[in-house]
Design an enzyme around this catalytic site. Structure first.
Site, PDB file in Angstrom:
ATOM      1  N   GLY A  91       0.914  -1.399  -0.099  1.00  0.00           N
ATOM      2  CA  GLY A  91       0.143  -0.041  -0.027  1.00  0.00           C
ATOM      3  C   GLY A  91       1.074   1.129  -0.434  1.00  0.00           C
ATOM      4  O   GLY A  91       2.227   1.235  -0.874  1.00  0.00           O
ATOM      5  N   CYS A  92       0.190   2.423   0.448  1.00  0.00           N
ATOM      6  CA  CYS A  92       1.053   3.403   0.791  1.00  0.00           C
ATOM      7  C   CYS A  92       2.664   3.222   1.648  1.00  0.00           C
ATOM      8  O   CYS A  92       1.946   3.173   2.533  1.00  0.00           O
ATOM      9  CB  CYS A  92       0.701   4.435   1.376  1.00  0.00           C
ATOM     10  SG  CYS A  92       1.164   6.357   1.685  1.00  0.00           S
ATOM     11  N   PHE A  93       3.520   3.631   0.164  1.00  0.00           N
ATOM     12  CA  PHE A  93       4.864   3.933   1.159  1.00  0.00           C
ATOM     13  C   PHE A  93       5.666   4.080   2.615  1.00  0.00           C
ATOM     14  O   PHE A  93       6.101   4.454   3.313  1.00  0.00           O
ATOM     15  CB  PHE A  93       5.962   3.530  -0.118  1.00  0.00           C
ATOM     16  CG  PHE A  93       5.731   4.844  -0.796  1.00  0.00           C
ATOM     17  CD1 PHE A  93       5.660   5.834  -0.859  1.00  0.00           C
ATOM     18  CD2 PHE A  93       6.627   5.237  -2.140  1.00  0.00           C
ATOM     19  CE1 PHE A  93       5.787   6.744  -1.428  1.00  0.00           C
ATOM     20  CE2 PHE A  93       6.563   5.727  -2.934  1.00  0.00           C
ATOM     21  CZ  PHE A  93       6.290   6.692  -3.038  1.00  0.00           C
ATOM     22  N   TRP A  94       4.436   4.967   2.512  1.00  0.00           N
ATOM     23  CA  TRP A  94       4.920   6.382   4.010  1.00  0.00           C
ATOM     24  C   TRP A  94       4.723   5.444   5.826  1.00  0.00           C
ATOM     25  O   TRP A  94       5.685   5.425   6.072  1.00  0.00           O
ATOM     26  CB  TRP A  94       3.869   7.024   3.784  1.00  0.00           C
ATOM     27  CG  TRP A  94       3.997   8.191   2.898  1.00  0.00           C
ATOM     28  CD1 TRP A  94       4.267   8.244   2.323  1.00  0.00           C
ATOM     29  CD2 TRP A  94       3.169   9.340   2.513  1.00  0.00           C
ATOM     30  NE1 TRP A  94       4.739   9.801   1.329  1.00  0.00           N
ATOM     31  CE2 TRP A  94       3.078  10.421   1.772  1.00  0.00           C
ATOM     32  CE3 TRP A  94       1.799   9.430   3.303  1.00  0.00           C
ATOM     33  CZ2 TRP A  94       2.631  11.756   1.304  1.00  0.00           C
ATOM     34  CZ3 TRP A  94       1.560  11.068   3.074  1.00  0.00           C
ATOM     35  CH2 TRP A  94       1.674  11.332   1.623  1.00  0.00           C
ATOM     36  N   GLU A 150       4.352   0.811  -5.359  1.00  0.00           N
ATOM     37  CA  GLU A 150       4.966   2.488  -4.116  1.00  0.00           C
ATOM     38  C   GLU A 150       5.916   0.543  -3.578  1.00  0.00           C
ATOM     39  O   GLU A 150       4.865   0.115  -2.967  1.00  0.00           O
ATOM     40  CB  GLU A 150       3.571   3.029  -3.668  1.00  0.00           C
ATOM     41  CG  GLU A 150       2.829   4.100  -4.029  1.00  0.00           C
ATOM     42  CD  GLU A 150       2.204   4.776  -3.431  1.00  0.00           C
ATOM     43  OE1 GLU A 150       2.622   4.735  -2.287  1.00  0.00           O
ATOM     44  OE2 GLU A 150       1.638   5.863  -3.790  1.00  0.00           O
TER      45      GLU A 150
END
Length: 212
Positions: free
Chosen positions: A50-53, A94
């Site tokens: 998912g979102c890499f943050w 990502e």
């Protein structure tokens, strides 16, 4: 109009560019080099969840991780921008590049965090984040890594099946080109502690002290 949850073909992918993105090389949290190759005794792996943050923060907090960075992999477009990846027209997902010491952090334990901290059954999305760039992925750098990843997938699928959960959609493939994301994405949640984190697991965990 492109359905962002359908993989683009190589023929229809954006052309990208030949020049690699320039980024700040120093890890904001631990001061390591973002671009250095693994040293003797170290390994690297690319992880998409998912979102890499939020995914990057998960891994830089693990003992035995040497360095992390975020970027794009698994697609067709060379040296893409974030906006291009979000368009769904690059084929990339990502990912977090994790460099780790397997003597301190065995790959099986790194993958335990991977399976438990996101939902690997959601296909081309992760929670409310929808698109091929959010698909679950493990990109390996050796046959040993691939075998460990496949075995851990089978072990986690058995746990999911026992609780009548869906099948895992995580792709496990040999690592291809890795393109660094823009500097502002690197260690984003250390720079922006109140920033968005989309990580959310299934609630299904491996038994304590179990081996994958």
């Amino acid at each position: 109009m492109l359905d962002k949850q359908t993989m683009v073909t190589a023929h229809n992918a954006l052309p990208g560019r030949t020049t690699a993105m320039s980024i700040d090389d120093t890890h904001f949290v631990n001061g390591s080099s973002l671009t250095a190759a693994p040293q003797s005794g170290q390994q690297q792996i690319l992880i998409g969840m998912g979102c890499f943050w939020g995914a990057e923060r998960l891994f830089w907090q693990l003992d035995g991780v040497i360095s992390t960075s975020v970027g794009y992999s698994g697609g067709f477009t060379p040296n893409p921008t974030y906006e291009e990846v979000c368009s769904g027209k690059t084929g990339h997902t990502e990912v977090v590049r994790v460099i780790f010491d397997p003597e301190r952090l065995p790959l099986t334990e790194l993958l335990r965090a991977f399976w438990e901290r996101h939902d690997p059954t959601q296909g081309m999305r992760q929670g409310n984040d929808r698109g091929t760039q959010y698909r679950s992925a493990i990109y390996t750098f050796s046959e040993d890594q691939r075998e460990i990843a496949e075995a851990s997938k089978a072990a986690y699928q058995a746990l999911l099946t026992a609780q009548h959960r869906p099948s895992i959609t995580t792709e496990i493939l040999p690592a291809g080109a890795y393109y660094f994301a823009e500097t502002y994405h690197q260690q984003y949640l250390a720079k922006n502690p109140n920033g968005y984190c989309g990580l959310g697991g299934t609630g299904v965990c491996f038994p304590p002290h179990s081996t994958l």
